[in-house]
Write a protein that holds these residues in place. Structure first.
Motif, PDB file in Angstrom:
ATOM      1  N   SER A   1       0.837  -1.200   0.000  1.00 15.55           N
ATOM      2  CA  SER A   1       0.000   0.000   0.000  1.00 15.55           C
ATOM      3  C   SER A   1       0.872   1.249   0.000  1.00 15.55           C
ATOM      4  O   SER A   1       0.586   2.224  -0.723  1.00 15.55           O
TER       5      SER A   1
ATOM      6  N   GLN B   1       3.837   1.315  -1.186  1.00 13.43           N
ATOM      7  CA  GLN B   1       4.451   1.336  -2.519  1.00 13.43           C
ATOM      8  C   GLN B   1       3.570   2.119  -3.497  1.00 13.43           C
ATOM      9  O   GLN B   1       4.067   2.878  -4.331  1.00 13.43           O
ATOM     10  N   GLU B   2       2.276   1.893  -3.414  1.00 14.39           N
ATOM     11  CA  GLU B   2       1.344   2.612  -4.283  1.00 14.39           C
ATOM     12  C   GLU B   2       1.401   4.113  -4.021  1.00 14.39           C
ATOM     13  O   GLU B   2       1.347   4.924  -4.952  1.00 14.39           O
ATOM     14  N   ASP B   3       1.519   4.486  -2.744  1.00 13.18           N
ATOM     15  CA  ASP B   3       1.655   5.904  -2.400  1.00 13.18           C
ATOM     16  C   ASP B   3       2.935   6.488  -2.996  1.00 13.18           C
ATOM     17  O   ASP B   3       2.939   7.594  -3.539  1.00 13.18           O
TER      18      ASP B   3
ATOM     19  N   ARG C   1       2.621   7.119  -6.774  1.00 14.56           N
ATOM     20  CA  ARG C   1       1.901   8.356  -7.080  1.00 14.56           C
ATOM     21  C   ARG C   1       2.819   9.566  -6.898  1.00 14.56           C
ATOM     22  O   ARG C   1       2.814  10.498  -7.711  1.00 14.56           O
TER      23      ARG C   1
ATOM     24  N   THR D   1       8.713   0.164  -9.446  1.00 16.59           N
ATOM     25  CA  THR D   1       7.528   0.069  -8.591  1.00 16.59           C
ATOM     26  C   THR D   1       6.298  -0.299  -9.406  1.00 16.59           C
ATOM     27  O   THR D   1       5.486  -1.137  -8.996  1.00 16.59           O
ATOM     28  N   ARG D   2       6.176   0.306 -10.585  1.00 12.34           N
ATOM     29  CA  ARG D   2       5.032   0.020 -11.453  1.00 12.34           C
ATOM     30  C   ARG D   2       5.046  -1.451 -11.896  1.00 12.34           C
ATOM     31  O   ARG D   2       4.004  -2.120 -11.918  1.00 12.34           O
TER      32      ARG D   2
ATOM     33  N   LEU E   1       3.957  -3.623  -8.872  1.00 13.61           N
ATOM     34  CA  LEU E   1       2.534  -3.501  -8.555  1.00 13.61           C
ATOM     35  C   LEU E   1       1.653  -4.094  -9.652  1.00 13.61           C
ATOM     36  O   LEU E   1       0.607  -4.684  -9.363  1.00 13.61           O
ATOM     37  N   ARG E   2       2.075  -3.965 -10.917  1.00 15.92           N
ATOM     38  CA  ARG E   2       1.295  -4.560 -12.009  1.00 15.92           C
ATOM     39  C   ARG E   2       1.350  -6.081 -11.957  1.00 15.92           C
ATOM     40  O   ARG E   2       0.347  -6.760 -12.201  1.00 15.92           O
TER      41      ARG E   2
ATOM     42  N   ARG F   1      -0.985  -7.009  -9.195  1.00 21.29           N
ATOM     43  CA  ARG F   1      -2.399  -6.831  -9.565  1.00 21.29           C
ATOM     44  C   ARG F   1      -2.850  -7.919 -10.534  1.00 21.29           C
ATOM     45  O   ARG F   1      -3.925  -8.490 -10.394  1.00 21.29           O
TER      46      ARG F   1
END
Length: 218
Positions: free
Chosen positions: A15, A17-19, A22, A203-204, A207-208, A211
């Motif tokens: 979570s 990481q998502e921050d 962004r 990071t992308r 996270l991909r 997901r």
């Protein structure tokens, strides 16, 4: 830290990481990019170090689970090397994030050295893991498995398993250290804006993959 606690920690870590993603993406379009990019890079690196530190505590408790991590999706497991992604995967990610013309000759030479060293150590760790796995099938351990059941065999079996676990912990520790070293060395070779582009791409990717794995497992 047991694996259940680590899995909970990992969910919170992702979570954050998502921050970070962004923030990294927003910095690339900001007006004062150099200073802000310089500020965020150490925070992102510290975030990765926190992951490795917490993971090391979980591995110390049960190293076997780290070889097939319960916190990963089946797709992430298909990309697994030892107990995480191969360090060498960072280089195609970097190439995708930065055009070759963006790098100076000095930067390219330094990154080429990091790549060569990272791949050399990656091969050594892969070979070390193979030797650990072969140990399980060697006559002393295999013989204990065959006669397992007597009291003496139980003691011998426990000693043999502890020896394998110790060797495996060393391999996992070296693999995690190489992953962190490779990431930090590439970032250090880049200027702040390039470093942010690279970290955003890493990071992308992570996270991909996560997901996609969650959607596929679901």
């Amino acid at each position: 830290m047991n694996m259940a606690k680590f899995t909970t920690f990992y969910q919170g870590w992702l979570s954050r990481q998502e921050d970070f993603l962004r923030q990294l993406d927003s910095l690339l379009s900001g007006p004062d990019r150099d200073r802000e990019c310089s500020d965020i890079i150490p925070r992102v690196i510290a975030h990765y170090r926190e992951f490795y530190r917490e993971k090391a505590a979980a591995v110390e408790e049960d190293v076997f689970l780290s070889i097939s991590p319960p916190w990963m999706t089946s797709f992430e497991l298909s990309l697994l090397w030892v107990s995480g992604f191969r360090p060498s995967i960072l280089f195609p990610i970097m190439d995708g994030a930065l055009a070759a013309a963006d790098l100076s000759p000095a930067q390219r030479r330094r990154i080429d050295k990091v790549k060569a060293e990272s791949r050399r150590r990656e091969r050594e760790i892969t070979q070390a893991m193979a030797r650990v796995q072969e140990t399980v099938a060697e006559p002393p351990v295999y013989g204990l498995v065959k006669k397992f059941g007597g009291g003496g065999a139980v003691v011998e079996m426990e000693a043999a398993v502890e020896k394998v676990k110790a060797a495996m912990r060393g391999v996992v520790e070296n693999a995690d250290a190489l992953q962190g070293w490779t990431l930090a060395e590439v970032v250090e070779a880049l200027d702040p804006v390039q470093g942010v582009r690279f970290l955003a791409a890493v990071t992308r990717f992570q996270l991909r993959a996560r997901r996609f794995g969650v959607e596929r497992d679901g």
